[in-house]
Design a protein around this motif. Sequence first.
Motif, PDB file in Angstrom:
ATOM      1  N   GLY A  71       0.807  -1.215   0.000  1.00 36.31           N
ATOM      2  CA  GLY A  71       0.000   0.000   0.000  1.00 36.31           C
ATOM      3  C   GLY A  71       0.840   1.265   0.000  1.00 36.31           C
ATOM      4  O   GLY A  71       0.370   2.334  -0.363  1.00 36.31           O
ATOM      5  N   ARG A  72       2.112   1.135   0.431  1.00 38.24           N
ATOM      6  CA  ARG A  72       2.995   2.301   0.468  1.00 38.24           C
ATOM      7  C   ARG A  72       4.385   1.836   0.085  1.00 38.24           C
ATOM      8  O   ARG A  72       4.828   0.774   0.530  1.00 38.24           O
ATOM      9  CB  ARG A  72       3.007   2.906   1.885  1.00 38.24           C
ATOM     10  CG  ARG A  72       4.027   4.023   2.099  1.00 38.24           C
ATOM     11  CD  ARG A  72       3.798   4.780   3.416  1.00 38.24           C
ATOM     12  NE  ARG A  72       3.817   3.929   4.582  1.00 38.24           N
ATOM     13  CZ  ARG A  72       4.784   3.933   5.530  1.00 38.24           C
ATOM     14  NH1 ARG A  72       5.806   4.769   5.444  1.00 38.24           N
ATOM     15  NH2 ARG A  72       4.702   3.124   6.569  1.00 38.24           N
TER      16      ARG A  72
ATOM     17  N   PRO B 155      -2.728  13.501   5.067  1.00 34.29           N
ATOM     18  CA  PRO B 155      -3.692  13.044   4.054  1.00 34.29           C
ATOM     19  C   PRO B 155      -3.095  12.094   3.015  1.00 34.29           C
ATOM     20  O   PRO B 155      -3.806  11.244   2.485  1.00 34.29           O
ATOM     21  CB  PRO B 155      -4.162  14.354   3.391  1.00 34.29           C
ATOM     22  CG  PRO B 155      -3.913  15.411   4.410  1.00 34.29           C
ATOM     23  CD  PRO B 155      -2.696  14.975   5.171  1.00 34.29           C
ATOM     24  N   SER B 156      -1.807  12.256   2.716  1.00 35.98           N
ATOM     25  CA  SER B 156      -1.217  11.437   1.650  1.00 35.98           C
ATOM     26  C   SER B 156      -0.664  10.110   2.165  1.00 35.98           C
ATOM     27  O   SER B 156      -0.055   9.369   1.395  1.00 35.98           O
ATOM     28  CB  SER B 156      -0.115  12.222   0.956  1.00 35.98           C
ATOM     29  OG  SER B 156       0.794  12.695   1.918  1.00 35.98           O
ATOM     30  N   MET B 157      -0.874   9.800   3.457  1.00 36.40           N
ATOM     31  CA  MET B 157      -0.423   8.507   3.983  1.00 36.40           C
ATOM     32  C   MET B 157      -1.438   7.433   3.637  1.00 36.40           C
ATOM     33  O   MET B 157      -2.632   7.608   3.858  1.00 36.40           O
ATOM     34  CB  MET B 157      -0.267   8.603   5.512  1.00 36.40           C
ATOM     35  CG  MET B 157       0.000   7.263   6.212  1.00 36.40           C
ATOM     36  SD  MET B 157       1.424   6.351   5.569  1.00 36.40           S
ATOM     37  CE  MET B 157       2.783   7.381   6.123  1.00 36.40           C
ATOM     38  N   GLN B 158      -0.972   6.311   3.089  1.00 38.38           N
ATOM     39  CA  GLN B 158      -1.806   5.123   2.951  1.00 38.38           C
ATOM     40  C   GLN B 158      -1.309   4.097   3.951  1.00 38.38           C
ATOM     41  O   GLN B 158      -0.183   3.632   3.851  1.00 38.38           O
ATOM     42  CB  GLN B 158      -1.759   4.571   1.516  1.00 38.38           C
ATOM     43  CG  GLN B 158      -2.358   3.171   1.339  1.00 38.38           C
ATOM     44  CD  GLN B 158      -3.842   3.075   1.712  1.00 38.38           C
ATOM     45  OE1 GLN B 158      -4.487   4.069   2.035  1.00 38.38           O
ATOM     46  NE2 GLN B 158      -4.383   1.886   1.694  1.00 38.38           N
TER      47      GLN B 158
ATOM     48  N   PHE C 250      -8.926   1.174   1.665  1.00 41.66           N
ATOM     49  CA  PHE C 250      -9.093   2.195   2.692  1.00 41.66           C
ATOM     50  C   PHE C 250      -7.814   2.323   3.512  1.00 41.66           C
ATOM     51  O   PHE C 250      -7.008   1.406   3.560  1.00 41.66           O
ATOM     52  CB  PHE C 250     -10.276   1.836   3.592  1.00 41.66           C
ATOM     53  CG  PHE C 250     -11.584   1.833   2.854  1.00 41.66           C
ATOM     54  CD1 PHE C 250     -12.333   2.992   2.759  1.00 41.66           C
ATOM     55  CD2 PHE C 250     -12.039   0.694   2.207  1.00 41.66           C
ATOM     56  CE1 PHE C 250     -13.532   3.002   2.051  1.00 41.66           C
ATOM     57  CE2 PHE C 250     -13.232   0.695   1.493  1.00 41.66           C
ATOM     58  CZ  PHE C 250     -13.976   1.856   1.418  1.00 41.66           C
ATOM     59  N   SER C 251      -7.658   3.473   4.164  1.00 42.41           N
ATOM     60  CA  SER C 251      -6.503   3.721   5.020  1.00 42.41           C
ATOM     61  C   SER C 251      -6.953   3.838   6.457  1.00 42.41           C
ATOM     62  O   SER C 251      -8.006   4.410   6.744  1.00 42.41           O
ATOM     63  CB  SER C 251      -5.811   5.020   4.595  1.00 42.41           C
ATOM     64  OG  SER C 251      -4.745   5.306   5.480  1.00 42.41           O
TER      65      SER C 251
END
Lengths: 527, 527
Positions: free
Chosen positions: A446-447, A461-464, A477-478
Amino acid sequence: MISGKNYIGNKLSAKNTKMYKTFNPKTNTENTISFYEANQEEINEAVLLASNAFDAYKNISNEKKALFLNTIADEIVALDTALIETYCSETGLTEGRALGERGRTVGQLRMFADLVRQGNWVDATIDTAIPDRVPMPKSDLRKMMVPLGPVVVFGASNFPLAYSTAGGDTASALASGCPVIVKSHPMHAATGELVASAINKAAEITGMPNGVFSNLNSSGIEVGVALVQHTGVKAVGFTGSIRGGSALFNLAAQREEPIPVFAEMGSINPVVILPKALAAKNEEWAKTYASSITLGSGQFCTNPGLLLGISSDSLNKFIVHLSDEIEKIAPTCMLHPNIYKAYTTNKENAETQQGVVIAASFETKVADNHAKQAVTTVDGATFLKNTSLHQEVFGPYSMVVRCENAKELEAVIVALEGQLTGTVIAEENDAENYVEIINALKNRVGRIIYNGVPTGVEVCPSMQHGGPYPASSDSRFSAVGVHAIKRWIRPFSYQDWPNVLLPLELQNENPLQLSRLVNGEQTTRSI
Amino acid sequence: MISGKNYIGNKLSAKNTKMYKTFNPKTNTENTISFYEANQEEINEAVLLASNAFDAYKNISNEKKALFLNTIADEIVALDTALIETYCSETGLTEGRALGERGRTVGQLRMFADLVRQGNWVDATIDTAIPDRVPMPKSDLRKMMVPLGPVVVFGASNFPLAYSTAGGDTASALASGCPVIVKSHPMHAATGELVASAINKAAEITGMPNGVFSNLNSSGIEVGVALVQHTGVKAVGFTGSIRGGSALFNLAAQREEPIPVFAEMGSINPVVILPKALAAKNEEWAKTYASSITLGSGQFCTNPGLLLGISSDSLNKFIVHLSDEIEKIAPTCMLHPNIYKAYTTNKENAETQQGVVIAASFETKVADNHAKQAVTTVDGATFLKNTSLHQEVFGPYSMVVRCENAKELEAVIVALEGQLTGTVIAEENDAENYVEIINALKNRVGRIIYNGVPTGVEVCPSMQHGGPYPASSDSRFSAVGVHAIKRWIRPFSYQDWPNVLLPLELQNENPLQLSRLVNGEQTTRSI
C-alpha cells in the motif's frame, strides 16, 4: 479512580462475575485492579444505546461534533500523569513513548475535528434539474456521504492510545457521525477505562446523546464475537493479528447482513536493497535498519521483517554489519509475557527451519519480558519453497534473503502475500535497472518507500496505511490520516427533494460554504 | 457473423463440448446459434492474459485509455442493426428500448473516457517533506488511486447492453486501469459476443495489450464460480438476484485472499404516500405509479414493489384508481420464459398468503411470456408478521400496505431489509409531519425521491445506485455514474520517491494539470 467497570454509554456497569487483571511486564507482576468482563446484557444495552443515539448524533452540527472531538482531546490531556503512569504500568513502554503516543492521539482527534468543522469530507455533488430535456426531463439529484451506523472498535495491543479507545478508528468514526462501541484490549484495560472516562466526560460537556460511546471490557473473544454478530452493529475496526482479524472478517461476512471489517493485520514489510546502494552505503543502511528493526521492540505493524538482496560480497558485508549493529542494541521490554513468549516461539521456529542461518542473536541473559533481537539469513530458493518463512515474527526480528539474481528476487516478491509497505534502497540508476522488481513490489503493498525505513507512519492526508490482503482486510481504505473517515460512510442521494428539507450541505444557498461539484464544476458558489 | 465462441483476449476459442442456445421469448422459440461454454483451461487462459496485461494496461496514458473507451463506443454504434436485431431476438424487448439502452451504454463509455482524460479521479494528494521538523524530519508523501487488478463482470439479464459486456461495470473497470473478464449472460450470448467483438476491435485499433478484455460463455454457474475463486481475479461486479449475488459474495469472502464483490441485487423500493398527497392528487399518483410498476414489464431493480399508506378513504380510492390504471395497460413480453415463470410463481405465492387481497389482476389471455401485471393489498400487521411479503417479486407487481397509523408505517419501514431507493409522496407540510418515517426510510435506502418514481436511473455524478444490504453487497459504492470507478481502485502512497520515478500524476511539475491536494490546499499549481 479506576473502577474496573464497563461504560454502557455514560453509566458504569458491572453485571458479570468474570473478572481479570492487567499485567506489568517490567516488574513481571499482575496489576492490582480487577476488571469486570461485559456480559451479553451489557453488550445488548450498549448496542441499543448506540442505535438510539445514531439518528440524533449524525444530525448534530459540524461545529458541535468538532467541539466534541476537541473536548475529548482536552480531557485526555487533563488525565495527565495518571494516564501516563497507567499506560506504562500496563505495557512496559517508556514514558517518552507514552507521551509521544498521547500527542499523536490528541493530534488525530484535533485533525478530525478540523475535518468535520470544514465539512468538505461529505463530497457534496449536485446535478440540477433540466425540466425541458428531451426525451425525458432530468431530475434534480444531490449526493453526500452519510455515516453507516454504530461502529465497533477493537483496541490494539501495540497502540494503547493511538489505535485503541480514542485512537484513529474511534476518532474517524465519531467524526463521520457513527456512535462507537470499543472492545477494550485486555492488556491495557485501565488505560482504556481512563480514556473512556475522558470521552464520556467530553460527551456530557458538549451535550452529545447518551450511547454515542461505550467501552466494554473483555479478556477473551466472546465479547468481540457477540459485538461483530450483533444486528445493530454496522462496521468494525480492528488492529491486530491475521488470525484475529480474519476471524472477525469471516464472522462479519457470514452475518445475514454482512458488514465491513477494516482489519489492519500482519505484514513483514519487504525491503529491497539494490546492488549500488549495497556498494555505496553498506554500513549506513546496516545501522539504519538495525535501529528500525528494534524500534519499540519491533512491535510495529510496519517493522521491516524481510530484507531482500542479490548475492554478492556487498550483501555479505551488509549482513555482518547489520548483525554487529543489532547485537550492540540493548534489548527492550515487550508489551506482555504472552507477546514475549509468542515472539520467542516464532523466532525459534524460524531459526530452526532448514537452510536458515542465524546471523545475529543476543545470547546474554536479559531482564524479564525483554526481547532478544535477531537476524537470520536464507537463500532465495529455500525461502520460495518454505512459505512458513513468509509469516510475520512479531518483534525485533528480520530475515535477509540472499537471492541468486534479479529474477529470483522478483519471484520472491511475487510469492509474498499482501503487505502494508515495501521499501527500495537504491543509488544512482539502481531503480531504473530493476523496474520489474519495483513493479512487482508495487502490486503487493500500500505504500512504497525510497531510501528510508517503513517504521514511523506519518499522520497526513497522503499517507496510505493499509495494503493488499492480509496486510489489511480491505486495501481500498486507510487506517491513518483524514481519509480514514471513508471507512464509515456511504453515499446517499436526494432526488427532487425540497430545498428546505435538504441537509445544509446540499441546500441551494450553500450555507456551510462547502466546495461542491455542481453540474460538473467544483465550486463554493450557491445555486 | 456470430461464432458462438469465447473471446480469450483477442482470440476466439471453443474448447468445450458443452453448448447452449439463446431464446426468443416473443416467438417462444430457440435461436439458432450454438454457444460453446468456456472450460477451465479457457478460464485460466483468460485470467493469465488479464494478469499479464495488467501492468502494461494500468500504465498506459490517460489519453490512450480514453481513446480506447471512445473507440469501444464507436465500434458498438458501428454494429448497427445487427446489434439491435440480435438484442431484440434474445430479450423480447422493443427496438426503442434497444436503441435507448445502446445510447446509454455508449454514453457511459464516453463519460468514463472524459473522466480518464481529465485525470482527477486519482485524487492526487501530496504532503511535501519538512526535513528540519523536530523531533523528527517529515518525509515527502504522495498518494493516488491505482487499479486493483483483473476484474470479473457478470452480465445482467435485464440490461443486455448497459449492465453487461460493455456496460457500466466494464466501462468503469477499464477506465480505472483494470483488465476485464466478462462472464456473459446466457440469455443474451449473441448480443454479448457482438459487443465483445467491438471491444476487442477497439483494443486492437488503439494498441491495448492482449488480455485487457475477455468474454466467456456460460449457461450454468460453474464458469462464474471458477472465475470468482481464481487467485488472479481481484474484484467482481454483478447485477442480478440476491441468491446469485450473495452466493458470489460468500465465495469471494471465503477465498484465501478475499476480494470485493459489488453485487447489485434485489430491492422492493418502498414508496410512502402521505395523507395530504393522497387527498390532493389521488388519481394522478395512481396513474403515475401504474406506469412505473409496469415499465419494462417491471424488470428494473428500482421497480416500486411496495406502496405504504395510512388507512383512509383516500387510500382506498387510490387502490381503486391504481387497479383501474394497471388493468388498462397492455401486458408486455418478459426477458425469458424462466423469468416469466419465476414471476408467475412468486406473484401467485404472494397473492395466496393469508391476509393478502388481489386488487388488480389481468385475467384475459395474453401472448406467450407476456407478464400479467398485478396489485395486491395487505394490512400493516399482517405484513409485519409475514416476512415472505418483504421479498421482491421481479416483474410488474406491487403490494399496497394499509398501515393503521404513522407508527405502524414506521415499524414497516424499520422491518424492511436494505433497499436501493425509497420514495416519499407528499403535499404541503406532509414531510414535516412525518419526520420519523422519513428518517427511518433514509436509514434503509441509498437514494430517496420526493414526489417522483424510483424507476429511471439518471447517469450523473450525484446518482447513488446502491443501498444497504441486500439491495447491494456494499452500500459504500455506486454502480451508476462516474463514481462507479471507485469500486476498482485503492490508494497507494509513495514516500520520498524521486520525482522522475513518480507517476505523472504526482510529479512536482504537475504535467497533467490535475487538481491536487498539496499540503492541505486544493490546487493545480506545480510544486
